[in-house]
Design an enzyme around this catalytic site. Sequence first.
Site, mmCIF file in Angstrom:
data_model
loop_
_atom_site.group_PDB
_atom_site.id
_atom_site.type_symbol
_atom_site.label_atom_id
_atom_site.label_comp_id
_atom_site.label_asym_id
_atom_site.label_seq_id
_atom_site.Cartn_x
_atom_site.Cartn_y
_atom_site.Cartn_z
ATOM 1 N N CYS A 212 35.962 57.331 38.247
ATOM 2 C CA CYS A 212 35.719 56.400 39.346
ATOM 3 C C CYS A 212 36.441 55.086 39.109
ATOM 4 O O CYS A 212 35.978 54.248 38.320
ATOM 5 C CB CYS A 212 34.210 56.166 39.499
ATOM 6 S SG CYS A 212 33.782 54.911 40.721
ATOM 7 N N CYS B 256 34.509 51.939 40.156
ATOM 8 C CA CYS B 256 33.399 51.612 39.253
ATOM 9 C C CYS B 256 33.896 50.939 37.983
ATOM 10 O O CYS B 256 33.287 49.972 37.501
ATOM 11 C CB CYS B 256 32.655 52.888 38.861
ATOM 12 S SG CYS B 256 32.033 53.877 40.225
ATOM 13 N N ASP B 257 34.994 51.444 37.426
ATOM 14 C CA ASP B 257 35.396 51.063 36.074
ATOM 15 C C ASP B 257 36.747 50.368 35.972
ATOM 16 O O ASP B 257 37.125 49.917 34.883
ATOM 17 C CB ASP B 257 35.418 52.313 35.181
ATOM 18 C CG ASP B 257 34.065 53.000 35.117
ATOM 19 O OD1 ASP B 257 33.050 52.289 35.132
ATOM 20 O OD2 ASP B 257 34.031 54.246 35.065
#
Length: 317
Positions: free
Chosen positions: A134, A137-138
């Site tokens: 992701c 997300c990261d």
Amino acid sequence: MTQHYDTIIIGAGPAGMTAATYTARANMAVLMIDRGIYGGQMNNTAEIENYPGFESIQGPELAEKMYGSTTKFGAEYAFGAVEHIVAEDEQTWRVITDMDEYTTNSVILATGAAYKKLGTPGEDDYTGRGVSYCAICDGAFFRGEHVVVVGGGDSAIEEATYLAGLADKVTIVHRRDKLRAQQIIQDRAFSNEKIDFVWNSEVQEILGDGNKVTGVKIVNNQTGAESQIDAAGIFIYVGLLPVSEPFADLHVTNEQGWVITNERMETAQPGIFAVGDLREKELRQITTAVGDAAIAGQNAFSYSENVKMAKQNITAK
């Protein structure tokens, strides 16, 4: 006492939320169950440009808008991982989660699909420590770093472009000699000076120092030549797997686990419908998911009404 609903929707991605909106607007008692936050894969998508009504919208923002519409019409939402769906009688299903049990006239399966793993050494060891599925997300953890993206479809190339806005350099490793992504997405990546491509290559191993990722070992599948790419992060987008394990006993899936339906989104089990990425179909997009869900919602309403009438007739006798 076990709570009863006209329909229970399992999954709260775009398909599940749309099905909940349609059934709740029909004045049905609706419960939507998900083991995580509503939005599904949209929460992992940085930018959506092919959803009607929006030139561009962030995935989590679209998820919030859909959820607002769903709850506005009275659909309830519950956390839980569905473990089993069993027949209570000929007209009632029992949905068993890790937290509770419910009964319902109909069920709409909308659990979608999950990212497929590479299955290479180091992947599990470094998940969350440099290995990610992701970018939104990261990605911020890798500002100014070199990252590798594995894959060649829409998700891989879209997320590589997103990462290029954060990372110092992005290298895309693809097992073929051309991408599978839509042409407009390809063009965007090819024109980005921070994105490089390594063709006809596969990841053999994800390397690390015991604490975090340090790179990948790759092999050219045409020549057999091995090489190493130093990188701080590895983002993997190599396909999807259906999230259908809880429904195996229903006998509604094919050998790969995708749920088989007809055009009415009906499965082989009366009162069980399926929508979105979980279905056996060619195109898996947000637009196709919400289209499936509209059809399933309408047919679940009709099915539930017929069940109610049948039960009333039995009671009257």
